[in-house]
Design an enzyme around this catalytic site. Structure first.
Site, PDB file in Angstrom:
ATOM      1  N   GLU A 153      10.613 -43.426  45.482  1.00 42.90           N
ATOM      2  CA  GLU A 153       9.306 -42.838  45.150  1.00 42.90           C
ATOM      3  C   GLU A 153       8.346 -42.847  46.328  1.00 42.90           C
ATOM      4  O   GLU A 153       7.185 -43.248  46.207  1.00 42.90           O
ATOM      5  CB  GLU A 153       8.727 -43.528  43.903  1.00 42.90           C
ATOM      6  N   GLU A 210      18.823 -41.373  37.407  1.00 42.06           N
ATOM      7  CA  GLU A 210      18.191 -42.098  36.283  1.00 42.06           C
ATOM      8  C   GLU A 210      18.026 -41.178  35.076  1.00 42.06           C
ATOM      9  O   GLU A 210      16.958 -41.124  34.461  1.00 42.06           O
ATOM     10  CB  GLU A 210      16.811 -42.607  36.712  1.00 42.06           C
TER      11      GLU A 210
HETATM   12  O1  9MR Z   1      13.401 -49.120  33.412  1.00 41.82           O
HETATM   13  C1  9MR Z   1      12.720 -49.964  34.334  1.00 41.82           C
HETATM   14  C2  9MR Z   1      11.821 -50.935  33.603  1.00 41.82           C
HETATM   15  O2  9MR Z   1      12.600 -51.838  32.834  1.00 41.82           O
HETATM   16  C3  9MR Z   1      10.967 -51.711  34.571  1.00 41.82           C
HETATM   17  O3  9MR Z   1      10.032 -52.505  33.871  1.00 41.82           O
HETATM   18  C4  9MR Z   1      10.241 -50.765  35.515  1.00 41.82           C
HETATM   19  C5  9MR Z   1       9.488 -51.531  36.590  1.00 41.82           C
HETATM   20  O4  9MR Z   1      10.376 -52.209  37.424  1.00 41.82           O
HETATM   21  O5  9MR Z   1      11.158 -49.897  36.162  1.00 41.82           O
HETATM   22  C6  9MR Z   1      11.907 -49.103  35.285  1.00 41.82           C
HETATM   23  O6  9MR Z   1      12.791 -48.309  36.040  1.00 41.82           O
HETATM   24  C7  9MR Z   1      12.191 -47.336  36.881  1.00 41.82           C
HETATM   25  C8  9MR Z   1      13.042 -47.208  38.118  1.00 41.82           C
HETATM   26  O7  9MR Z   1      13.201 -48.459  38.737  1.00 41.82           O
HETATM   27  C9  9MR Z   1      12.445 -46.210  39.095  1.00 41.82           C
HETATM   28  N1  9MR Z   1      12.205 -44.943  38.445  1.00 41.82           N
HETATM   29  C10 9MR Z   1      11.485 -44.970  37.194  1.00 41.82           C
HETATM   30  C11 9MR Z   1      12.157 -45.950  36.238  1.00 41.82           C
HETATM   31  C12 9MR Z   1      11.452 -45.953  34.890  1.00 41.82           C
HETATM   32  O8  9MR Z   1      10.147 -46.427  35.043  1.00 41.82           O
END
Ligand code: 9MR
Length: 359
Positions: free
Chosen positions: A156, A262
């Site tokens: 990101e 994802e």
């Molecule tokens: O699904 C993930 C969630 O459990 C966490 O709390 C969050 C923060 O670390 O991140 C989520 O995963 C994200 C991913 O790492 C990056 N792209 C967006 C995903 C959804 O928020």
């Protein structure tokens, strides 16, 4: 064993397809074909080791369907650099051990991200921030050298909308160089690992995709070691399919690997912020589930149509059950974005995606 092979051959002939069983994928206990068997590129799921450890139903899905795993959170910086002391590898070690034990490709997510920036680094001056990036990446990537197949090196990096870089603590402290610096450090630590830049909405925000591809091309011109582009692909039922196809094709023109990293598909809307959901579909119906199946089918086709075989790093689903999806909690929504329902039964979306892999 002979009998088993004969049975398998007959089953494959009956099904009219001849997938190859991925090496080390422990599927010998079950003769039905999983998604990874149907695809000619890796199919992955995101999990945390602690979540799947004692959950036999979830574990069965992992073993039946996937040959690649991404840690949802276990390998993030906030899980490793928990405080000013030494790095803590409890969670990533358990995850990598788990994935290997089950014969899965391990994908590392993620080295550098703005989210969860360690509080104890907030006061670092530019020099200290650079040193931290170099030594963090060196330590983490070296630890899993030869075991982690690829890394989301920077996650990101682009602003939520449009083509500018995101204003992160890394950008603020180091400047734009933090990105090539991270890739170079990762390459030094593991010359074989595939190095990705990963982002969201790039399949539908053309300005954002153009900004990202501009950055990628600059890196390529400067000899920065980058191997792949990740499209997170958190999409909605109304995300334009032609646009997704064009975006994938445009990214593939870089010659890099393309990972749908994802994947999930929602019915509702949000403004990309925490709690920013807008509930427009209250109840799931058979018709909606069928429409979602078609969208999943189309997504698999779009990947195959627009990404040449040698560039297909794979398709990974993010918390791949409606029970575990991050969408509901994060956006404050009730949605049904994945292939499995809340009881972990296959949804029509599963069959749609399976069709899209094979046609
Ligand atoms: O699904 C993930 C969630 O459990 C966490 O709390 C969050 C923060 O670390 O991140 C989520 O995963 C994200 C991913 O790492 C990056 N792209 C967006 C995903 C959804 O928020």
């Amino acid at each position: 064993m002979q009998d088993f092979l004969a049975y398998l051959t007959v089953s494959l002939l009956v099904l009219g397809c001849a997938p190859s069983l991925p090496e080390g994928n422990d599927r010998t206990d079950n003769l039905s074909l999983g998604l990874a068997d149907l695809a000619n590129f890796p199919i992955g799921g995101a999990i945390n080791e602690g979540r799947v450890r004692d959950d036999t139903a979830l574990l069965a899905i992992v073993n039946e369907e996937f040959n690649s795993l991404t840690a949802t959170n276990d390998m993030k910086m906030y899980s490793i650099a928990r405080g000013p002391g030494a790095l803590d590898f409890t969670l990533p070690d358990a995850f990598v051990d788990f994935a290997e034990k089950h014969g899965k490709r391990v994908f590392g997510h993620t080295l550098i991200w703005h989210y969860g920036f360690p509080q104890h680094l907030e006061d670092l001056e530019p020099q200290g921030a650079e040193e931290f990036i170099q030594s963090y990446i060196d330590t983490v990537v070296t630890r899993y050298r030869g075991r982690v197949d690829g890394w989301d090196v920077v996650n990101e990096a682009m602003a939520t909308r449009g083509g500018e870089l995101r204003e992160t603590p890394w950008l603020e402290k180091i400047g734009k160089d933090y990105i090539p610096m991270a890739f170079r450090a990762a390459r030094r630590a593991d010359p074989e690992a595939k190095l990705f830049i990963n982002d969201f909405n790039t399949e539908r925000d053309t300005a954002k995709l153009n900004g990202l591809l501009h950055l990628v091309r600059e890196m390529q011109a400067d000899g920065v070691p980058i191997d792949g582009i990740g499209f997170q692909m958190h999409i909605r039922m109304d995300t334009d399919e032609e646009l997704i196809g064009r975006s994938l094709a445009q990214a593939a023109e870089t010659g890099l690997l393309i990972h749908l990293s994802e994947v999930d598909i929602i019915f509702n809307r949000h403004d990309d912020t925490q709690g920013g959901g807008e509930q427009i579909v209250d109840e799931i119906t058979p018709e909606l589930l069928e429409a979602q199946a078609e969208k999943y089918e189309r997504l698999a086709e779009l990947y195959r149509e627009n990404v040449p075989p040698a560039q297909r790093y794979g398709i990974t689903f993010w918390s791949f059950t409606d029970r575990d999806t991050w969408i509901n909690g994060f956006f404050n929504l009730k949605d049904w974005p994945t292939l499995y329902d809340e009881q972990l039964r296959k949804k029509p979306a599963y069959d749609g995606f399976a069709r899209g892999l094979q046609e």
